[in-house]
Design an enzyme around this catalytic site. Sequence first.
Site, PDB file in Angstrom:
ATOM      1  N   CYS A 316       0.834  -1.206   0.000  1.00 37.57           N
ATOM      2  CA  CYS A 316       0.000   0.000   0.000  1.00 37.57           C
ATOM      3  C   CYS A 316       0.865   1.251   0.000  1.00 37.57           C
ATOM      4  CB  CYS A 316      -0.947  -0.007   1.191  1.00 37.57           C
ATOM      5  SG  CYS A 316      -0.133  -0.148   2.795  1.00 37.57           S
ATOM      6  N   HIS A 861      -1.441   1.553   7.500  1.00 39.55           N
ATOM      7  CA  HIS A 861      -1.936   1.403   6.132  1.00 39.55           C
ATOM      8  C   HIS A 861      -1.888   2.748   5.424  1.00 39.55           C
ATOM      9  CE1 HIS A 861      -4.129  -0.276   2.800  1.00 39.55           C
ATOM     10  NE2 HIS A 861      -5.124   0.583   2.954  1.00 39.55           N
TER      11      HIS A 861
END
Length: 927
Positions: A316, A861
């Site tokens: 990510c 994230h």
Amino acid sequence: MAEVARQLTPEEEKKTIRDIAVAAEAQTKVGDTFYLINQRWWQDWLAYVNQNQTSNANDGSSSEHQGSVSSTALKRPSYIDNSDLIDEAVSEDSALGIELHDTLVEGTDYILLPLEVWNELYSWYGGGPVLARKVINTGLSQTELSVEVYPLRLQLHLMPKGDRSAIRISKKETIGELHRRACEIFDLTLKQVSIWDYFSHQKHALMNDMEKTLDDANIQMDQDILVEVVNDKTEGVMGSNQENGSLHNGSLATAPSQSSFQTSGGLSASKYSSRNGNSESQFQNLNAERAYGSSGVSTRGSSCGLTGLLNLGNTCFMNSAIQCLVHTPEFARYFREDYHQEINRQNPLGMVGELALAFGDLLRKLWAPGRAPVAPRPFKAKLARFAPQFSGCSQHDSQELLAFLLDGLHEDLNRVKHKPYIKSRDADGRPDEEVADEYWANHIARNDSIIVDVCQGQYKSTLVCPVCNKVSVTFDPFMYLSLPLQPATSRSMTVTVFTCDGSALPAAYTVTVPKQGRCRDLIQALSNACALQLTEKLLLAEIRGHLIYRFLEDPLISLASIKDDDHLTAYKIPKVLKKTKFLQLIHRREEQQGTGNSQSTLGWKPYGTPLVSPISCDDTITRSDIQLIVHTMLSPMLKTKNSGALTSSNTSVAASAQSHTDSSVADSRKGDSGSSKPGPLQKLPLQLVDENNACIDLTVGDDKVVKLSSSSMSILVFVDWSQKLLGSYDTSHIENLPEVCKYGHVSKKARNEPLSLYTCLEAFLREEPLVPEDMWYCPQCKERRQASKKLDLWRLPEVLVIHLKRFSYSRSMKHKLDTFVNFPIHDFDLTNYVANKNNTQRQIYELYALTNHYGGMGSGHYTAHIKLLDENRWYNFDDSHISPINEDDVKSAAAYVLFYKRVNSDRSSASNGVYSTVSSQNIPSSS
């Protein structure tokens, strides 16, 4: 006659697999075999073996024992079917055997099973194809265990004959094994061949260290390997005319791979982390179901630029940075045109053009209309080739990747093929404008690319010697600005407070606590906010899935362990309690599916927020006593004809239960009932969970004594809310439990108070002494001095990239700053911050993209917020998932790297047309 083996029950299958898995995981080591199994089949099997447990947990019948198996029992799954994982089109024509789809994601498409678990399931169900993979060691210390789902796929080129063959081989195999495999395929002996790293069809390094692994040799997926037949006369050296030339087309050898990994295809994105404890085992809870997002916006037939990137395993960080660059208008236009003539293959600081080609190919795929999410494996392989620190499946800093990518693209696309040597001169009293232009001209003479055109600016650096006052002025280029943040020393936390004596409705309180504080600090702040009585104390609890996940009884628990998206409750209980258990009231309601006559019942499911009440272990507790206690807990929500106020009967209920709850029911409320007499108590549909996990109906046998478990401090009681019962109570007070702190919705007050982006910029430009480790050599003193340094902006780029320094490092600790920075979306005015006063043009910028980081150090994230300029609309890019968002939601405390575009009155319309131009083109994609 042979005895037929008895088929196991679902419970027996579950227990067998769980026991085998626990034992297998504890002993996993390098070289062990794991097997891929279709995630869909695995979920069917989980539902099959858990159906009785689910049925018992959701059984709403009035029974003191567990019910029989439901008549709608799930059927036993058929044979194991892994066909969905196989790329049949590639496998049919491939000499490698069975090939997996390149875009498989662990947990979404497949899971990994230890050998022992697979053997047991396979003996019960059969099926296939069998997809075996090996465990290897990975990570910087080579101590992490990873299952190599996608071993290396290499292209072997036999020269001078020109034959080719593709093979699969583990990256942990040695160069010696590669030699053996190549000789086997081309029917040669070890003495006849030399093997070269043939990246980009150029001989880079002779691979003659037979003990070295391919991973250590930095061999990447889909790389070319040259197998050179040794000629006695040339002693293995090819003619100079072929040294760096491209290969002509040759026939593809059909010899199949002999590797034990012949069923794989692509780069590994799967980690097996049972040794370091970072990943939750598939077998810790066979009831668990995992939900994985998919693209929330259909890209077929919609605007271009709404294509997601698949997460290849902690990528990510890469996906968010790529999406911001891909959606930079100048780059979108440049890479969709023929940029190949600007590729600089001779630049020793570059990547022979390979990084630029891989990025350009990926950009075209992302801008092509009607595409599904893209798997950026080829780009990641090129990235790992030139930046090994980004290889593997570990999480990395998105800004560090962005810095490397911008610099690498610049060197690959540098229009200057031969850099001249230029010696910089000090200002020596010359006008700043003259010196700045000279420095910039010198810079452009050596660095000239689309990256420089778009992203590079110039700042003025002034150093002053503290001894002789010598002033040194230089003008240096910058690619981005890294702005410091003032660390936040406190955080806001929202907790909902409940009473156990029926004296008040639940209320949510938001308090400010030390960021590095402990639970005792939170309890003290809540006690003040809710006006806690001297005879009361608060019991903190974390709620997950409408159940109490844990009690936070230890006052020394760090508040850092409580995340912003957690849900907390606090229960008011008497301070002096001895030999006490806590009754947990779990709310359930019946879930339905379908509509009208086709509606069916899914069973009783937990909902709302549990309530807690203390019970003295010294007293004898009957079923009617528990009814009284629950009535007391629910009494604030009981509806009346005229209002939602407490009724007189509720007061009597609270008083009756007082002896068993040891709770402090306010005496003043007893007088509020006036002359009204309490009516009979309604029997609530309660079920007590006993020590054998059986449900006991509490609506019958009022005088029966309830046996309390001696091993547990909690007593679980279910209350099943029928539609009729819901008509008597206002349960909205327990249905919406707020998060500790919601990221994307910052209060209006908070937006006015926190750090502004202008303040961060001023701190960056502020004069300050150099750190002792970075002292300056004064040419006048002829000694190193701790000079003062002052930065000023001089020349600003078309696209200004701003990095918010959220991560701080020290020798012993790493910290992330979650400070909310109030950054402008429109009209970011830098005019007064530019030191070049001869530039009369206003410097106004507008935000068009940013990356976000959620979570803590070393984890978390990354996502990106991006504005499609032709739509004038913001979108959230979360790997493969894309969804529209409001502009108000762009600002959050997670903002990490900001992308601003200059707004020019005479060029704004032309700039905004770039996206329309790109969107209207059918950009061809490369396979």
